[in-house]
Design an enzyme around this catalytic site. Structure first.
Site, mmCIF file in Angstrom:
data_model
loop_
_atom_site.group_PDB
_atom_site.id
_atom_site.type_symbol
_atom_site.label_atom_id
_atom_site.label_comp_id
_atom_site.label_asym_id
_atom_site.label_seq_id
_atom_site.Cartn_x
_atom_site.Cartn_y
_atom_site.Cartn_z
ATOM 1 N N VAL A 61 0.810 -1.230 0.000
ATOM 2 C CA VAL A 61 0.000 0.000 0.000
ATOM 3 C C VAL A 61 0.837 1.271 0.000
ATOM 4 C CG1 VAL A 61 -2.036 -1.038 1.080
ATOM 5 C CG2 VAL A 61 -0.263 -0.001 2.536
ATOM 6 N N TYR A 152 1.494 5.067 15.809
ATOM 7 C CA TYR A 152 0.222 4.414 15.478
ATOM 8 C C TYR A 152 -0.940 5.379 15.705
ATOM 9 C CZ TYR A 152 -3.289 0.631 15.447
ATOM 10 O OH TYR A 152 -4.366 -0.178 15.161
ATOM 11 N N LYS A 156 -3.508 6.901 12.924
ATOM 12 C CA LYS A 156 -4.939 6.563 12.964
ATOM 13 C C LYS A 156 -5.817 7.807 13.146
ATOM 14 C CE LYS A 156 -4.587 2.088 12.358
ATOM 15 N NZ LYS A 156 -5.122 1.462 11.131
ATOM 16 N N THR A 190 -2.726 -8.622 17.640
ATOM 17 C CA THR A 190 -2.862 -8.526 19.100
ATOM 18 C C THR A 190 -2.485 -9.824 19.813
ATOM 19 O OG1 THR A 190 -5.190 -9.097 18.790
ATOM 20 C CG2 THR A 190 -4.690 -6.767 19.098
#
Ligand code: NAI
Length: 243
Positions: A61, A152, A156, A190
């Site tokens: 991406v 992060y 986000k 996770t």
């Protein structure tokens, strides 16, 4: 008839975790689906398992030419893309004084620049069609924050803001753009980490989410059932952001 019959959907990071669950649910609801990922072995295996209405496209991406190739492959196989699920993401836990610039930028490149490149790549096709849905997977960390996750969290929050700006720009042409904000979900990202488990224990729903519970919201946003939803945040977090 399935809820996304006739849609041609590209799911980035589709080889595992939430992306794979999205690919499965979208296919189940009638879409043709391209599993787009850097993980070619897992992506190819999943596409084969899903059958004729699924394909794998190798996609990084962060690379412009990679988007061009993946979208050309999608169009050749299934026709113009109607729906993009920008789901690929990575995480990096580190103290602010210890993080290297390379590690910081890698997170921003995948999570934020990847979403920008994806939207930019599909919008000409969607504008021509006069319709389209883009679903950007952010996080509860795009609404609140946790320590040691500055890159992060920054990426986000950026996805959440960028979603609204682009939605305002392309709404008049029939294209909808929304963000999805999962809480702790049981995926390879996770697995084995105490933080998400501890977070889940304190939630109103007292558990981690399943990838398919995020996928159900993504299917809704990909479908015409969400035809009046744009520039909005869809939280799938067991109640976390209410705390
Ligand atoms: P995961 O680690 O299980 O899957 C991520 C997928 O993205 C992998 O298949 C990986 O190969 C792919 N990927 C990584 N870099 C890529 C690149 N440069 N180009 C293309 N594909 C790439 O992660 P998970 O948990 O499924 O997360 C999916 C999305 O959901 C991510 O954006 C993540 O930040 C977000 N999210 C996840 C939460 C969780 O608790 N698991 C919570 C909130 C948000």
């Amino acid at each position: 008839m399935g809820r996304v019959e006739g849609k041609v959907v590209v799911v980035t990071g589709g080889a595992g975790g939430i992306g794979a669950a999205c690919a499965r649910q979208l296919l189940h609801e009638g879409a043709r689906v391209v599993v787009a990922d850097v993980a070619h072995r897992a992506g190819r295996d999943l596409a084969e398992e899903l059958g004729d209405r699924a394909r794998f496209a190798e996609l990084d991406v962060t690379v412009e030419e990679s988007w061009e190739r993946a979208l050309a492959e999608t169009e050749a196989a299934f026709g113009p893309v109607t729906t993009l699920v920008n789901n690929a993401g990575i995480n990096h836990r580190c103290g602010i004084e210890d993080v290297t610039l390379v590690d910081y930028q890698r997170v921003v490149d995948v999570n934020q620049v990847g979403v920008f490149l994806g939207m930019r790549a599909v919008l000409p096709t969607m504008r021509r069609a006069g319709s389209g849905s883009i679903v950007n997977v952010s996080s509860v960390d795009g609404i609140v924050a946790h320590p040691l996750l500055h890159a992060y969290v920054a990426s986000k929050w950026a996805v959440r803001g960028m979603t609204k700006s682009v939605a305002q720009e392309v709404g008049p042409e029939g294209v909808r753009v929304n963000s999805v904000h999962p809480g702790p979900i049981d995926t390879p990202m996770t697995a084995g980490r105490e933080g998400p488990l501890a977070m889940a224990r304190g939630l109103p729903l007292r558990r981690m989410g399943e990838p398919r519970e995020v996928a159900d919201v993504v299917v809704f946003l990909a479908s015409d059932a969400s035809s009046y939803c744009t520039a909005a945040e869809f939280v799938v977090d067991g109640g976390y952001v209410s705390l």
